[in-house]
Design a protein around this motif. Structure first.
Motif, PDB file in Angstrom:
ATOM      1  N   ASN A 138      61.318  43.500  43.490  1.00 17.82           N
ATOM      2  CA  ASN A 138      62.597  43.267  42.802  1.00 17.82           C
ATOM      3  C   ASN A 138      62.397  42.393  41.559  1.00 17.82           C
ATOM      4  O   ASN A 138      63.160  41.456  41.318  1.00 17.82           O
ATOM      5  N   GLN A 139      61.375  42.717  40.806  1.00 20.67           N
ATOM      6  CA  GLN A 139      61.087  42.044  39.538  1.00 20.67           C
ATOM      7  C   GLN A 139      60.818  40.550  39.697  1.00 20.67           C
ATOM      8  O   GLN A 139      61.110  39.751  38.805  1.00 20.67           O
ATOM      9  N   GLY A 140      60.240  40.171  40.845  1.00 19.74           N
ATOM     10  CA  GLY A 140      59.837  38.792  41.036  1.00 19.74           C
ATOM     11  C   GLY A 140      60.915  37.871  41.557  1.00 19.74           C
ATOM     12  O   GLY A 140      60.707  36.656  41.630  1.00 19.74           O
ATOM     13  N   GLU A 141      62.069  38.429  41.956  1.00 18.12           N
ATOM     14  CA  GLU A 141      63.121  37.578  42.518  1.00 18.12           C
ATOM     15  C   GLU A 141      62.705  37.017  43.876  1.00 18.12           C
ATOM     16  O   GLU A 141      62.974  35.854  44.187  1.00 18.12           O
ATOM     17  N   THR A 142      62.081  37.834  44.702  1.00 16.88           N
ATOM     18  CA  THR A 142      61.555  37.388  45.993  1.00 16.88           C
ATOM     19  C   THR A 142      60.154  37.945  46.176  1.00 16.88           C
ATOM     20  O   THR A 142      59.801  38.982  45.610  1.00 16.88           O
ATOM     21  N   TRP A 143      59.356  37.247  47.003  1.00 14.25           N
ATOM     22  CA  TRP A 143      57.973  37.623  47.240  1.00 14.25           C
ATOM     23  C   TRP A 143      57.692  37.660  48.741  1.00 14.25           C
ATOM     24  O   TRP A 143      58.290  36.908  49.514  1.00 14.25           O
ATOM     25  N   SER A 144      56.762  38.530  49.132  1.00 17.35           N
ATOM     26  CA  SER A 144      56.356  38.617  50.529  1.00 17.35           C
ATOM     27  C   SER A 144      55.460  37.442  50.902  1.00 17.35           C
ATOM     28  O   SER A 144      54.944  36.733  50.029  1.00 17.35           O
ATOM     29  N   ASP A 145      55.269  37.226  52.201  1.00 13.89           N
ATOM     30  CA  ASP A 145      54.321  36.210  52.661  1.00 13.89           C
ATOM     31  C   ASP A 145      52.935  36.499  52.094  1.00 13.89           C
ATOM     32  O   ASP A 145      52.476  37.640  52.109  1.00 13.89           O
ATOM     33  N   SER A 146      52.278  35.482  51.602  1.00 11.51           N
ATOM     34  CA  SER A 146      50.923  35.659  51.068  1.00 11.51           C
ATOM     35  C   SER A 146      49.933  35.821  52.220  1.00 11.51           C
ATOM     36  O   SER A 146      49.940  35.042  53.170  1.00 11.51           O
ATOM     37  N   VAL A 147      49.101  36.859  52.110  1.00 14.05           N
ATOM     38  CA  VAL A 147      48.166  37.189  53.193  1.00 14.05           C
ATOM     39  C   VAL A 147      46.784  37.492  52.614  1.00 14.05           C
ATOM     40  O   VAL A 147      46.623  37.698  51.411  1.00 14.05           O
ATOM     41  N   VAL A 148      45.796  37.538  53.514  1.00 20.37           N
ATOM     42  CA  VAL A 148      44.443  37.916  53.101  1.00 20.37           C
ATOM     43  C   VAL A 148      44.441  39.405  52.766  1.00 20.37           C
ATOM     44  O   VAL A 148      44.801  40.237  53.610  1.00 20.37           O
ATOM     45  N   PRO A 149      44.086  39.791  51.538  1.00 21.01           N
ATOM     46  CA  PRO A 149      44.109  41.211  51.180  1.00 21.01           C
ATOM     47  C   PRO A 149      42.944  41.958  51.789  1.00 21.01           C
ATOM     48  O   PRO A 149      41.819  41.482  51.779  1.00 21.01           O
ATOM     49  N   GLY A 150      43.277  43.167  52.311  1.00 18.92           N
ATOM     50  CA  GLY A 150      42.164  43.875  52.915  1.00 18.92           C
ATOM     51  C   GLY A 150      42.222  45.384  52.920  1.00 18.92           C
ATOM     52  O   GLY A 150      42.213  45.956  53.986  1.00 18.92           O
ATOM     53  N   PRO A 151      42.266  46.088  51.801  1.00 14.66           N
ATOM     54  CA  PRO A 151      42.639  45.578  50.470  1.00 14.66           C
ATOM     55  C   PRO A 151      44.156  45.616  50.268  1.00 14.66           C
ATOM     56  O   PRO A 151      44.859  46.283  51.015  1.00 14.66           O
ATOM     57  N   ALA A 152      44.627  44.911  49.254  1.00 12.91           N
ATOM     58  CA  ALA A 152      46.047  44.875  48.935  1.00 12.91           C
ATOM     59  C   ALA A 152      46.353  45.939  47.885  1.00 12.91           C
ATOM     60  O   ALA A 152      45.799  45.894  46.791  1.00 12.91           O
ATOM     61  N   PRO A 153      47.208  46.908  48.217  1.00  7.41           N
ATOM     62  CA  PRO A 153      47.509  47.980  47.258  1.00  7.41           C
ATOM     63  C   PRO A 153      48.150  47.444  45.980  1.00  7.41           C
ATOM     64  O   PRO A 153      48.970  46.523  46.022  1.00  7.41           O
TER      65      PRO A 153
END
Length: 213
Positions: A138-153
């Motif tokens: 949503n254009q940076g209004e909210t962000w998901s929990d930061s996690v270890v990428p494995g890999p992050a799309p």
């Protein structure tokens, strides 16, 4: 007489200033922008080419997609100073992906979709510390929990950035340098839906945009 003329002139000017139809329309100009702390440069190893070589048609599945392999490229983002940024992918092939939300591999001479690809980042470090992936749709209004990428799309309809702390929802941190492995996986569509009478070149193309926050 001179004094009278002056007063009359002022009276006319005042009347004009308050006349309801003197200025029929107006508009307002707003000037906005951002002063950013520094610019960032993005680089990919292998000239940014994920080469899957020659693929024999008899090694491909007729009724289901065939993963033809995975290629790793080193990706680096280097900034003049610490900057908050995120990345977004753009599929330069248009509507050619055989699977929704993946990147396309082009079309055959008979206008058939060749396949699809996924692009993701893994083993990410930011300023020599572990990087934890966080995404926004949503254009940076909210962000998901930061996690270890494995890999992050790397999304086409959102943004992905990296924080230095796991489990936060505050979005990407300001960083000066980022390094990670860009993993590209390619899939060929079922050959039953393609005309393969000669050589079929794979023409996947994507742009990774770095967006300042």
């Amino acid at each position: 007489m001179k004094l009278t003329h002056t007063l009359l002139t002022l009276a006319i000017a005042s009347a004009a200033a308050y006349a309801p139809n003197a200025f029929a329309q107006s508009t307002e100009l707003t000037i906005v922008g951002k002063i950013l702390p520094g610019a960032c440069n993005v680089a990919l190893s292998e000239g940014g080419v994920a080469d899957f070589g020659d693929i024999r048609s008899n090694s491909l599945e007729e009724d289901t997609s065939t993963m033809i392999g995975s290629k790793d490229l080193t990706m680096t983002v280097t900034c003049d100073s610490a900057v908050r940024f995120a990345m977004q992918g753009v599929d330069n092939t248009g509507d050619t992906s055989f699977v929704t939300n993946r990147y396309g591999l082009g079309r055959t001479a008979d206008d058939e979709k060749i396949g699809s690809a996924t692009i993701g980042l893994k083993a990410v470090t930011v300023d020599d510390a572990s990087g934890f992936a966080t995404t926004s749709y949503n254009q940076g209004e909210t962000w998901s929990d930061s996690v270890v990428p494995g890999p992050a799309p790397i999304p086409r309809d959102g943004m992905i950035g990296f924080a230095t702390t796991q489990g936060v929802t505050t979005g990407p941190d300001a960083v000066k340098s980022l390094q990670g492995t860009l993993e590209v996986k390619a899939y060929i569509a079922p050959t039953a839906g393609m005309t393969i009478t000669g050589e079929v070149p794979i023409r996947g193309s994507a742009t990774i945009n770095v967006m300042y926050l």
